[in-house]
Design a protein around this motif. Structure first.
Motif, PDB file in Angstrom:
ATOM      1  N   CYS A   1      26.383  63.380 -81.062  1.00 52.10           N
ATOM      2  CA  CYS A   1      26.389  64.569 -80.222  1.00 52.10           C
ATOM      3  C   CYS A   1      27.385  64.419 -79.081  1.00 52.10           C
ATOM      4  O   CYS A   1      28.182  65.317 -78.811  1.00 52.10           O
TER       5      CYS A   1
ATOM      6  N   GLY B   1      -2.722  61.956 -77.856  1.00 51.59           N
ATOM      7  CA  GLY B   1      -2.529  62.562 -76.545  1.00 51.59           C
ATOM      8  C   GLY B   1      -1.412  61.929 -75.746  1.00 51.59           C
ATOM      9  O   GLY B   1      -1.418  61.969 -74.523  1.00 51.59           O
ATOM     10  N   ASP B   2      -0.432  61.331 -76.421  1.00 45.10           N
ATOM     11  CA  ASP B   2       0.661  60.701 -75.675  1.00 45.10           C
ATOM     12  C   ASP B   2       1.905  60.602 -76.553  1.00 45.10           C
ATOM     13  O   ASP B   2       1.842  60.767 -77.766  1.00 45.10           O
ATOM     14  N   TYR B   3       3.023  60.323 -75.894  1.00 44.10           N
ATOM     15  CA  TYR B   3       4.256  60.062 -76.632  1.00 44.10           C
ATOM     16  C   TYR B   3       4.152  58.673 -77.246  1.00 44.10           C
ATOM     17  O   TYR B   3       3.590  57.768 -76.635  1.00 44.10           O
TER      18      TYR B   3
ATOM     19  N   LYS C   1      20.657  76.296 -82.650  1.00 38.51           N
ATOM     20  CA  LYS C   1      19.752  75.858 -81.589  1.00 38.51           C
ATOM     21  C   LYS C   1      19.680  76.920 -80.484  1.00 38.51           C
ATOM     22  O   LYS C   1      18.608  77.238 -79.979  1.00 38.51           O
ATOM     23  N   ALA C   2      20.832  77.484 -80.149  1.00 39.87           N
ATOM     24  CA  ALA C   2      20.877  78.480 -79.092  1.00 39.87           C
ATOM     25  C   ALA C   2      20.077  79.726 -79.487  1.00 39.87           C
ATOM     26  O   ALA C   2      19.403  80.334 -78.671  1.00 39.87           O
ATOM     27  N   ARG C   3      20.144  80.090 -80.775  1.00 44.47           N
ATOM     28  CA  ARG C   3      19.503  81.306 -81.248  1.00 44.47           C
ATOM     29  C   ARG C   3      17.993  81.115 -81.430  1.00 44.47           C
ATOM     30  O   ARG C   3      17.191  81.930 -80.987  1.00 44.47           O
TER      31      ARG C   3
ATOM     32  N   VAL D   1      24.730  73.978 -83.120  1.00 43.80           N
ATOM     33  CA  VAL D   1      24.624  74.391 -81.721  1.00 43.80           C
ATOM     34  C   VAL D   1      24.243  75.864 -81.656  1.00 43.80           C
ATOM     35  O   VAL D   1      23.340  76.266 -80.920  1.00 43.80           O
TER      36      VAL D   1
ATOM     37  N   VAL E   1      17.924  68.727 -81.543  1.00 46.23           N
ATOM     38  CA  VAL E   1      17.919  67.941 -80.306  1.00 46.23           C
ATOM     39  C   VAL E   1      19.353  67.597 -79.906  1.00 46.23           C
ATOM     40  O   VAL E   1      19.846  68.055 -78.887  1.00 46.23           O
TER      41      VAL E   1
ATOM     42  N   CYS F   1      11.686  79.539 -73.505  1.00 42.60           N
ATOM     43  CA  CYS F   1      12.511  78.417 -73.967  1.00 42.60           C
ATOM     44  C   CYS F   1      12.540  77.266 -72.972  1.00 42.60           C
ATOM     45  O   CYS F   1      13.212  76.267 -73.184  1.00 42.60           O
TER      46      CYS F   1
ATOM     47  N   TYR G   1       6.260  55.459 -79.335  1.00 44.29           N
ATOM     48  CA  TYR G   1       7.590  54.895 -79.558  1.00 44.29           C
ATOM     49  C   TYR G   1       7.608  54.122 -80.849  1.00 44.29           C
ATOM     50  O   TYR G   1       6.813  53.215 -81.049  1.00 44.29           O
TER      51      TYR G   1
ATOM     52  N   TYR H   1       5.025  72.972 -74.743  1.00 43.05           N
ATOM     53  CA  TYR H   1       4.047  71.953 -74.396  1.00 43.05           C
ATOM     54  C   TYR H   1       3.235  72.387 -73.181  1.00 43.05           C
ATOM     55  O   TYR H   1       2.017  72.289 -73.169  1.00 43.05           O
TER      56      TYR H   1
ATOM     57  N   GLY I   1      16.044  78.441 -80.533  1.00 43.62           N
ATOM     58  CA  GLY I   1      15.321  77.505 -79.681  1.00 43.62           C
ATOM     59  C   GLY I   1      14.362  78.149 -78.702  1.00 43.62           C
ATOM     60  O   GLY I   1      14.605  78.114 -77.502  1.00 43.62           O
TER      61      GLY I   1
ATOM     62  N   MET J   1      -0.043  54.232 -74.499  1.00 41.43           N
ATOM     63  CA  MET J   1       1.407  54.043 -74.713  1.00 41.43           C
ATOM     64  C   MET J   1       1.611  52.718 -75.432  1.00 41.43           C
ATOM     65  O   MET J   1       1.169  51.689 -74.931  1.00 41.43           O
TER      66      MET J   1
ATOM     67  N   THR K   1      14.151  68.463 -76.078  1.00 38.80           N
ATOM     68  CA  THR K   1      15.169  68.107 -75.081  1.00 38.80           C
ATOM     69  C   THR K   1      15.516  66.626 -75.172  1.00 38.80           C
ATOM     70  O   THR K   1      16.677  66.238 -75.127  1.00 38.80           O
TER      71      THR K   1
END
Lengths: 108, 538
Positions: free
Chosen positions: B118, B99-101, B40-42, B37, B29, B52, B103, B68, B44, B1, B89
């Motif tokens: 948003c 192998g990590d998020y 995204k709904a359709r 919107v 997102v 989903c 920043y 994931y 996603g 990280m 999300t």
């Protein structure tokens, strides 16, 4: 006999998944999901959940060392505690909101 | 990280910039338009398994969504060498090779902007909560001052005795109550007061209060000597100067007044409207008291709202004051000639019987024997309609005649800290005495019954109970009680304060002892301080 039960079970699983997908789609489409997320975020902050969990995360990071911890490690380690700490009141309110939303939606 | 991203992010930004990231943010997102919107709904869901809710991620290089938890996004990344994926999300970036998020400050910035769009789009009234982030200056300060103090549940930080400088217990007890007012403490400890006038800084009571708060919460346990504070009070509120005994309530109001005046210097803009001040004192202590004067002839109501810092409550029998409680006859037979003039009735169908029902219930509750025994009694008496007497005719703003009228006080807006003053000292032309009767007061107080909205609904509409809502908004908790011991001529003030949610301490000048809630609630309260339980966002 055995096979028909299995088939039923499989059937139901598929139906459940379809239901889940269409509910999710409705929630996203109407913007309700964003509103619920916002509500949940605020409730968790207000109740002190976020601070408590943050302290717990810091503890984990300190123990393992910043360089040796990934988000996945952290998630795996704090998820049980995180779930347990969510106040019943918050759960109840969210559930109530979701129920009310679904009751309004006739075409699911 | 790591906070500086990773080589893969750097390489990606070099070849493609931040645009792909912004597009995914805005479209999938944090959507801020109806089409997005819907899309995204359709769309996603995972391109592999169509689910989903398994932590869906979007590939940053091509159009691909994968979950994931099931490993579909990772498989995609490995087979295509598309290293980076965005969590759909939360908008965070996952680097598959690392192998990590990861920043990245630029990405973070974009994702924050889109999130704001948003929440604007979804019309949330609150900007939400944004966590405190240390600025460069603050980081520097933290680095230079490495000592940290952790406040635990058993910590006594914040508790300090005050030396009595000669009959100054009236001041000490108020200082104790003020230093234990959570919002005031937060204000002073975070150095929010910026004194404008460099030269008169020694003369500013707000600056002195800042020092007092910092003394109280410094962790030092020895007694504090508030001589500077006393001196400032003497200079700014001359009627309190000298070594005589003073009234704690008078001191409290004088202190708020001086603090409020000294705050004004730097809140300039709001200074021109005396009824709307934004200083910390007004933010915390000011509520709005609504006064409805009802003309007995035309039933027209004229309403005024005045700010208040405290509520003084009578304890004696109400016949001692010149305004007697309404006897029933006043509201009865007079047939109302002019319904149209009644500005507040909900419709022309208001019958005299419905008015009668509502009013009589308010004015003489069964078994209400004139002398209050609890804070509730006092407040009920405070907010009931009072007949102003035949000698006190007031010009009615509706029918323009001098008429007999009734007056009712209610809470239009509630302060964050409510201070109740039980008038135990009676000064009349004939006698002066102290009323020592026990007045019970609750630990948790609901102010809903004394609100203007509630009272009006109760007294004047046809369905008094229908719109009653028990919201948590009007709930208060007791946090300090000032007590007076002794007589009118010679007495002593002490104060109970609350610490850490449920611990109580008795502050008797230099002496601080542990107390129980029971001790507090059984004491002969003089000033009661309640704090709002739930604060709204600004």
């Amino acid at each position: 006999m055995q096979t028909t039960i299995m088939a039923d079970y499989g059937d139901r699983k598929i139906k459940d998944a379809q239901m889940r997908a269409s509910i999710n789609q409705k929630l996203v489409e109407t913007g309700e999901k964003e509103r619920l997320k916002e509500l949940l975020r605020n409730k968790l902050i207000e109740s002190g959940w976020r601070d408590e969990l943050k302290a717990h995360c810091k503890e984990v990071v300190r123990r393992k060392g910043l360089e040796h911890v990934t988000v996945d490690d952290l998630v795996a380690e704090i998820t049980p505690k995180g779930r347990e700490l969510v106040p019943d009141e918050v759960k109840r309110e969210l559930l109530h909101r979701i129920r009310a939303f679904l009751a309004q939606q006739s075409n699911i | 990280m790591s906070l500086s991203g990773c080589p893969h992010v750097a390489a990606f930004k070099k070849s493609k910039g931040t645009k792909p990231f912004r597009i995914i943010q805005a479209f999938f997102v944090s959507c801020s338009s109806v089409e997005n919107v819907k899309r995204k709904a359709r769309a996603g869901s995972c391109h592999v398994c169509q689910q989903c809710n398994q932590r869906l991620h979007a590939c940053l290089t091509c159009v691909f969504f994968g979950c994931y938890t099931m490993g579909h996004i990772q498989d995609h990344a490995r087979s295509t060498k598309h290293n980076l994926a965005v969590d759909m999300t939360h908008g965070t970036v996952f680097c598959v090779p690392c192998g990590d998020y990861v920043y990245d400050s630029e990405f973070e910035q974009i994702s924050q902007e889109e999130r704001l769009n948003c929440s604007k789009f979804h019309g949330s009234s609150v900007q939400g909560f944004s966590a405190w982030e240390a600025t460069g200056y603050e980081i520097e300060l933290l680095r230079r001052n490495p000592t940290r103090k952790k406040v635990s549940g058993s910590s006594t930080i914040g508790l300090r005795g005050l030396i009595n400088l000669g009959n100054t217990c009236f001041m000490n007890c108020i200082v104790q109550a003020l230093t234990h007012t959570p919002l005031l403490r937060d204000f002073f400890l975070s150095d929010k007061h910026h004194c404008e006038n460099e030269r008169s800084r020694d003369n500013c009571l707000v600056c002195e209060m800042t020092r007092v708060f910092q003394e109280f919460y410094s962790g030092i346990r020895s007694v504090h000597i508030p001589y500077r504070l006393l001196h400032l009070v003497w200079t700014h509120a001359r009627h309190l100067a000298g070594y005589e005994q003073q009234d704690a309530h008078e001191f409290f109001i004088a202190a708020l007044d001086v603090l409020h005046r000294h705050c004004k210097g730097h809140n300039g803009a709001s200074g021109n409207n005396p009824n709307h001040c934004n200083c910390i004192i007004d933010q915390i202590f000011t509520g709005g008291l609504q006064s409805d004067v009802t003309c007995q002839a035309c039933k027209g109501i004229s309403t005024t709202v005045d700010p208040f810092w405290d509520i003084s409550l009578d304890l004696g029998p109400s016949s001692s004051s010149n305004s007697a409680p309404l006897p029933v006859p006043i509201i009865v037979p007079t047939p109302l000639p002019d319904f149209s003039l009644d500005s507040n009735s909900s419709g022309s169908s208001t019958s005299s019987s419905s008015l009668h029902n509502g009013d009589s219930g308010l004015m003489s509750p069964p078994g209400f024997d004139d002398v209050p025994h609890s804070l509730d009694d006092c407040l009920r008496r405070f907010t009931r309609p009072e007949y102003l007497g035949s000698s006190a005719k007031i010009k009615c703003s509706v029918c323009q005649n001098y008429q007999e009228s009734t007056k009712q006080l209610t809470m239009k807006t509630l302060p964050l800290v409510a201070c109740f003053h039980l008038k135990r000292f009676e000064h009349s032309s004939r006698f002066r005495k102290k009323i020592s009767t026990f007045i019970s007061f609750p630990h948790e107080l609901d102010m809903t019954p004394y609100m203007s909205t509630h009272r009006r609904a109760n007294g004047l509409s046809h369905h008094p109970r229908s719109n009653r809502t028990t919201t948590s908004d009007n709930q208060y908790s007791l946090f300090a009680v000032v007590n007076h011991h002794g007589s009118l001529e010679a007495g002593h003030y002490t104060c109970y304060v609350r610490q850490h949610q449920d611990q109580w301490f008795k502050c008797d000048d230099a002496l601080i002892t542990k107390a129980s809630v029971h001790d507090v609630l059984q004491s002969e309260g003089y000033l009661l301080f309640y704090h709002k339980r739930i604060l709204e966002y600004e």
